[in-house]
Design a protein around this motif. Structure first.
Motif, short mmCIF file in Angstrom:
data_model
loop_
_atom_site.label_atom_id
_atom_site.label_comp_id
_atom_site.label_asym_id
_atom_site.label_seq_id
_atom_site.Cartn_x
_atom_site.Cartn_y
_atom_site.Cartn_z
N UNK A 366 0.81 -1.22 0.00
CA UNK A 366 0.00 0.00 0.00
C UNK A 366 0.84 1.27 0.00
N UNK A 367 2.09 1.15 -0.43
CA UNK A 367 2.92 2.35 -0.62
C UNK A 367 2.31 3.16 -1.77
N UNK A 368 2.32 4.50 -1.70
CA UNK A 368 1.71 5.31 -2.77
C UNK A 368 2.23 4.90 -4.15
N UNK A 369 1.30 4.49 -4.99
CA UNK A 369 1.68 3.91 -6.27
C UNK A 369 2.41 4.90 -7.17
N UNK A 370 1.96 6.15 -7.17
CA UNK A 370 2.60 7.15 -8.02
C UNK A 370 4.05 7.35 -7.62
N UNK A 371 4.36 7.29 -6.34
CA UNK A 371 5.74 7.44 -5.88
C UNK A 371 6.56 6.19 -6.21
N UNK A 372 5.94 5.03 -6.14
CA UNK A 372 6.64 3.79 -6.51
C UNK A 372 7.01 3.82 -7.99
N UNK A 373 6.08 4.31 -8.83
CA UNK A 373 6.39 4.41 -10.26
C UNK A 373 7.52 5.41 -10.48
N UNK A 374 7.47 6.55 -9.80
CA UNK A 374 8.53 7.55 -9.96
C UNK A 374 9.89 6.97 -9.57
N UNK A 375 9.90 6.13 -8.52
CA UNK A 375 11.14 5.48 -8.11
C UNK A 375 11.64 4.53 -9.19
N UNK A 376 10.74 3.73 -9.76
CA UNK A 376 11.15 2.78 -10.81
C UNK A 376 11.69 3.53 -12.02
N UNK A 377 11.08 4.65 -12.35
CA UNK A 377 11.55 5.47 -13.48
C UNK A 377 12.95 6.03 -13.19
N UNK A 378 13.16 6.47 -11.94
CA UNK A 378 14.47 6.99 -11.55
C UNK A 378 15.54 5.90 -11.59
N UNK A 379 15.17 4.69 -11.17
CA UNK A 379 16.11 3.57 -11.19
C UNK A 379 16.46 3.18 -12.63
N UNK A 380 15.48 3.23 -13.52
CA UNK A 380 15.73 2.97 -14.94
C UNK A 380 16.71 4.00 -15.49
N UNK A 381 16.53 5.25 -15.08
CA UNK A 381 17.44 6.31 -15.51
C UNK A 381 18.85 6.08 -14.99
N UNK A 382 18.95 5.57 -13.73
CA UNK A 382 20.27 5.25 -13.17
C UNK A 382 20.96 4.19 -14.02
N UNK A 383 20.22 3.16 -14.42
CA UNK A 383 20.78 2.09 -15.24
C UNK A 383 21.23 2.64 -16.60
N UNK A 384 20.45 3.54 -17.17
CA UNK A 384 20.81 4.13 -18.46
C UNK A 384 22.07 4.97 -18.35
N UNK A 385 22.19 5.75 -17.28
CA UNK A 385 23.38 6.58 -17.09
C UNK A 385 24.63 5.72 -16.94
N UNK A 387 25.00 2.62 -18.09
CA UNK A 387 25.26 2.02 -19.39
C UNK A 387 25.97 3.01 -20.32
N UNK A 388 25.54 4.26 -20.28
CA UNK A 388 26.18 5.30 -21.10
C UNK A 388 27.65 5.45 -20.73
N UNK A 389 27.92 5.43 -19.43
CA UNK A 389 29.31 5.56 -18.95
C UNK A 389 30.14 4.35 -19.36
N UNK A 390 29.58 3.15 -19.21
CA UNK A 390 30.31 1.92 -19.53
C UNK A 390 30.58 1.79 -21.04
N UNK A 391 29.74 2.41 -21.86
CA UNK A 391 29.93 2.33 -23.31
C UNK A 391 30.66 3.55 -23.86
N UNK A 392 31.24 4.34 -22.96
CA UNK A 392 31.98 5.54 -23.37
C UNK A 392 31.10 6.45 -24.22
#
Length: 539
Positions: A366-385, A387-392
């Motif tokens: 029952x954690x606020x769903x909108x905040x959980x989605x925002x967190x997942x989106x932020x984590x996806x962005x972390x993974x992308x950043x 990946x960008x660094x690892x691929x120069x």
């Protein structure tokens, strides 16, 4: 006649529209309405105009026809990357304006609250490339200006005697039973709730393919409440909100479009590429659903009532969001990434498989769903950043990656601040703080790379099943605390328990299994934390 009007449709603020509510059924229906607005209703409004061309997703229909058949007044070019592109004949009848009026009216009545943008540009078919018109005049030109300077929207908030909607805060227009209580809701929520069953019916066609053999023939119910994802009575439970986004897909479309020498070739190329990506995403989602159904069919995963512990919310392209039982989030995210790569290997641009990044937020039910989605989106962005660094900066081959966070309680601050506060420790062997977390990581095995899901899941499995660790939770928790103290303390722990080493990571330096740390990164803290949230999909 060579005069045409190119039109692009875009939606704005759809995250708020879809995920602004904490009720899963409203999120589901919001996503479905976005799909209707940018696809089905576009086709309906075009068809109502008369002689138009709307191709099926079939290579034989990829070639444009409006340029060859003067009787055709409009054509759906393609949709992809969140945009829909159309062509209209530039005549005195102004078909583009008539379409815009009809389409806008349909959205106002059928999807109130959804913000859309539409832009038009006249051009000469024989003088300009459609790719240039779309990219520079429309997307980087008019649409960009409209998004930076949006027209103010001032919804009517009502008077002191009007009731407010429980989800949007806007004026309520009727009452519905929600969570077992009769509550006031706005027009936006009314329209969403009216589409819930229709949205579930469409998803059922993807998840339950009658042509596939199954151990159990009955169809499961598709959940519309987070409590139905696997929660047990009087038991602490978690859900996983998973957000997945393709890597550099917009750039890939742009590059492929620029390689086309004329407008017909451009349209054919864009149609085939967008259809290919959509089909790959659908098949990947179907594969994930099949894996969940197989787990349940074989009674390897307990479910509540007859509900499937998995519910896609946004799907149909390279941007995917789904929610599931908290114990399945990591495995299902990796499964989607794996299948998305597999099904995009033969895309028509010849650039090989597409990759994506995933963010997984594991939170209380029952954690606020909108905040959980925002967190997942932020984590996806972390993974992308990462990946960008690892691929120069994308100079090397792109790869799929994932990042996650398990929130046992509330969240305070950004994911970066949380990791600095909770996962950064000063160890004696280093002058600067070390990281207890090895996230983000690659989703697939890679030579000379130890930060991969393959290695990570193997270590988690060893903690759960190996004779040195199985059913010895106190020992595992003791290791977790020792890891905070650094390499020397971990070495002493290994010696005290007469262990040869910690569970090994494939492709890792031997120091990692001997000391628990490699340079300033701990390899085992994440694995211990994830033990309760790891359910393998296959043997």
């Amino acid at each position: 006649m060579s005069k045409y009007i190119a039109t692009v449709i875009d939606t704005t603020g759809i995250q708020k529209y879809i995920f602004g509510s904490n009720r899963l059924k409203e999120n589901v229906a919001g996503s479905y309405l976005v799909k209707l607005a940018t696809d089905d209703w576009v086709k309906e409004c075009l068809t109502d105009m008369g002689n138009v061309y709307i191709p099926d997703r079939n290579p034989s229909q990829a070639e444009p026809r409006i340029n060859e058949n003067t009787a055709i007044i409009a054509e759906l070019v393609y949709s992809g990357g969140g945009n829909t592109f159309l062509l209209f004949r530039d005549t005195a009848e102004n078909y583009a304006r008539k379409f815009t009026e009809a389409w806008s009216k349909k959205i106002l009545f059928k999807a109130p609250g959804l913000n859309v943008e539409i832009a038009h540009q006249s051009f000469d078919w024989n003088q300009r490339l459609l790719q240039d018109v779309i990219e520079n005049d429309l997307i980087k030109g008019k649409l960009d200006i409209q998004k930076r300077k949006p027209r103010p929207s001032a919804p009517l908030f009502g008077l002191g005697v009007t009731a407010s909607c429980v989800s949007t805060g806007l004026v309520a227009v009727e009452t519905r039973e929600i969570d077992g209580v009769t509550r006031p809701i706005s027009r936006e929520v009314v329209k969403k709730l009216d589409k819930v069953n229709e949205a579930n019916g469409e998803l059922r066609k993807i998840l339950f393919d009658d042509r596939k053999p199954r151990k159990r023939k009955e169809q499961y119910d598709i959940p519309l409440d987070v409590d139905d994802l696997g929660r047990s009575e009087n038991e602490s439970s978690y859900i996983s909100v998973v957000h997945i986004d393709g890597n550099q897909m917009g750039k890939r479309f742009e590059r492929y479009g620029k390689n086309q020498s004329d407008n017909p070739k451009f349209i054919i190329a864009m149609r085939k590429l967008s259809w290919g990506v959509s089909e790959a995403s659908r098949r990947a989602l179907e594969a994930v659903g099949s894996a969940v159904i197989k787990l349940v069919d074989e009674e390897k995963f307990e479910i509540k009532d007859n509900y499937l512990p998995f519910r896609p919310i946004v799907y149909g392209g390279d941007d995917v969001t789904f929610v599931c039982d908290g114990r399945l989030g990591l495995s299902l995210a990796v499964k989607f990434l794996e299948k998305f790569e597999e099904f995009t290997q033969d895309l028509p641009d010849g650039q090989g498989k597409a990759t994506a990044c995933a963010g997984i937020a594991v939170v209380k039910t029952h954690y606020p769903f909108s905040r959980a989605y925002a967190l997942s989106e932020s984590l996806c962005s972390q993974a992308k950043q990462w990946m960008k660094k690892e691929t120069d900066d994308y100079k090397k081959s792109l790869f799929s990656a994932l990042d996650w966070h398990i929130a046992a309680s509330g969240l305070l601050g950004t994911i970066g601040e949380i990791r600095d506060r909770e996962y950064s420790v000063q160890i004696p062997e280093r002058d600067k703080p070390g990281s207890l977390t090895m996230r983000p990581m690659r989703s697939h095995i890679c030579q000379n790379q130890w930060r991969t899901w393959v290695g990570f899941s193997q270590v988690v499995n060893d903690f759960l099943t190996h004779k040195d660790w199985k059913d010895r939770r106190n020992k595992v928790m003791a290791l977790r605390e020792v890891l905070r103290q650094g390499k020397t303390a971990t070495e002493k722990f290994i010696q005290a328990y007469n262990l040869e080493n910690l569970p090994p990571f494939p492709e890792a330096n031997t120091e990692l299994a001997k000391k628990g740390w490699y340079t300033d990164i701990c390899g085992y803290f994440d694995a211990i934390e994830a033990m309760d949230f790891y359910t393998p999909l296959e043997e």
